[in-house]
Design a protein around this motif. Structure first.
Motif, mmCIF file in Angstrom:
data_model
loop_
_atom_site.group_PDB
_atom_site.id
_atom_site.type_symbol
_atom_site.label_atom_id
_atom_site.label_comp_id
_atom_site.label_asym_id
_atom_site.label_seq_id
_atom_site.Cartn_x
_atom_site.Cartn_y
_atom_site.Cartn_z
ATOM 1 N N SER A 1 0.845 -1.372 0.151
ATOM 2 C CA SER A 1 -0.086 -0.030 -0.072
ATOM 3 C C SER A 1 0.983 1.273 0.105
ATOM 4 C CB SER A 1 -0.896 -0.060 1.252
ATOM 5 O OG SER A 1 -0.072 0.117 2.421
ATOM 6 N N THR B 1 5.282 -0.549 -6.513
ATOM 7 C CA THR B 1 4.158 -1.475 -5.860
ATOM 8 C C THR B 1 3.549 -2.108 -7.003
ATOM 9 O OG1 THR B 1 2.191 -1.583 -4.722
ATOM 10 C CG2 THR B 1 2.746 0.583 -5.997
ATOM 11 N N ARG C 1 0.503 -2.229 -7.121
ATOM 12 C CA ARG C 1 -1.132 -1.756 -7.101
ATOM 13 C C ARG C 1 -1.268 -0.646 -8.086
ATOM 14 N NH1 ARG C 1 -3.142 -1.790 -0.916
ATOM 15 N NH2 ARG C 1 -2.344 -4.041 -0.231
#
Length: 214
Positions: free
Chosen positions: A161, A204, A206
C-alpha cells in the motif's frame, strides 16, 4: 497539460533478458539512410561491417537501424562498435519519444564502443537506433559493427500500500524557465505543454494514480 493524469504500474513476473543483434555478416540488414528524401547517406557493407558515407549537406545525416522483437517497458541498453571520420551521435527512438546521447563521439581509425540506455514504451516491440551527424560534416564516414540491444528483467513488485503524497510540480520542472509565480504560489506552464521529470514513483503492484491541479 490535462487536469488529471493516470500513471499505471502493472505487477508482472520478472522475465529473462532478451537481446537483439546485428553484426552485418549477411548484409546491411534493416539499416537505411536517416533521410528518406533528398541527397542521402550511402549505406553499404564492407568486410562484415556497415559503412555509411555522409553527403555533408545537412545536419542529422546518417543511418537508422530498427531493432525488432523487443519487450516493451524494459530498460534497453544499446551498444555498438564504431570507427571512421567525423563525429557520431547515438540517438534512440521508441516510436514516440527520442533519447539523445549527451555528447557526440569523435571517430578514429580504431574501433571504440559506445552505449546508451533508455526504457522503451510498454506497448512497443521495436527501437530505432540512429547514428547521426549532429551538425553538417564534410567528408564524414561512419563504420559500424556489432550493434546489440540488451533488455533487463522487470523488477519484482510487492503488493504494498502507498499513502497519499503531495509534491510541488515546480520541484520537478523539466525546464526551469517554465516555473511561474502568481500571488506567492508557484506552478509550471508552457505555451503548448509542460513537463515534469524525476518524480519518485513507489514500487508496488497496485494501481498508482497521479493527479495534477491546473
Amino acid at each position: 497539460m490535462t487536469s488529471r493524469a493516470l500513471l499505471t504500474i502493472l505487477g508482472m513476473a520478472a522475465l529473462s533478458a532478451s537481446a537483439w543483434q546485428e553484426d552485418f555478416a549477411k548484409g546491411a540488414g534493416k539499416a537505411t539512410p536517416y533521410y528518406t528524401k533528398g541527397e542521402r547517406s550511402v549505406v553499404t557493407v564492407a568486410d562484415g561491417y556497415l559503412k555509411v558515407v555522409l553527403p555533408g549537406k545537412r545536419p542529422l545525416e546518417g543511418v537508422r537501424l530498427m531493432a525488432t522483437g523487443l519487450t516493451g517497458g524494459r530498460l534497453s541498453t544499446v551498444t555498438a562498435r564504431v570507427r571512421g571520420k567525423g563525429e557520431a551521435w547515438l540517438c534512440l527512438n521508441d516510436g514516440r519519444t527520442w533519447l539523445y546521447a549527451p555528447k557526440t563521439v569523435s571517430l578514429t581509425g580504431v574501433w571504440q564502443e559506445i552505449s546508451l540506455q533508455r526504457v522503451i514504451r510498454r506497448e512497443t516491440k521495436t527501437l530505432s537506433v540512429n547514428f547521426l551527424a549532429k551538425t553538417v560534416q564534410t567528408g564524414a564516414i561512419f563504420e559500424i559493427d556489432d550493434v546489440t540491444v540488451e533488455q533487463g528483467a522487470l523488477p519484482a513488485l510487492a503488493d504494498a500500500s502507498v499513502p497519499p503524497v503531495r509534491m510541488e510540480a515546480e520541484a520537478f520542472a523539466m525546464r526551469p524557465k517554465e516555473v511561474m509565480e502568481h500571488e506567492g504560489a508557484k506552478s509550471i506552464g508552457g505555451t503548448s505543454y509542460t513537463r515534469c521529470q524525476n518524480l519518485p514513483v513507489p514500487r508496488t503492484s497496485r494501481l498508482v494514480v497521479v493527479r495534477a491541479r491546473v
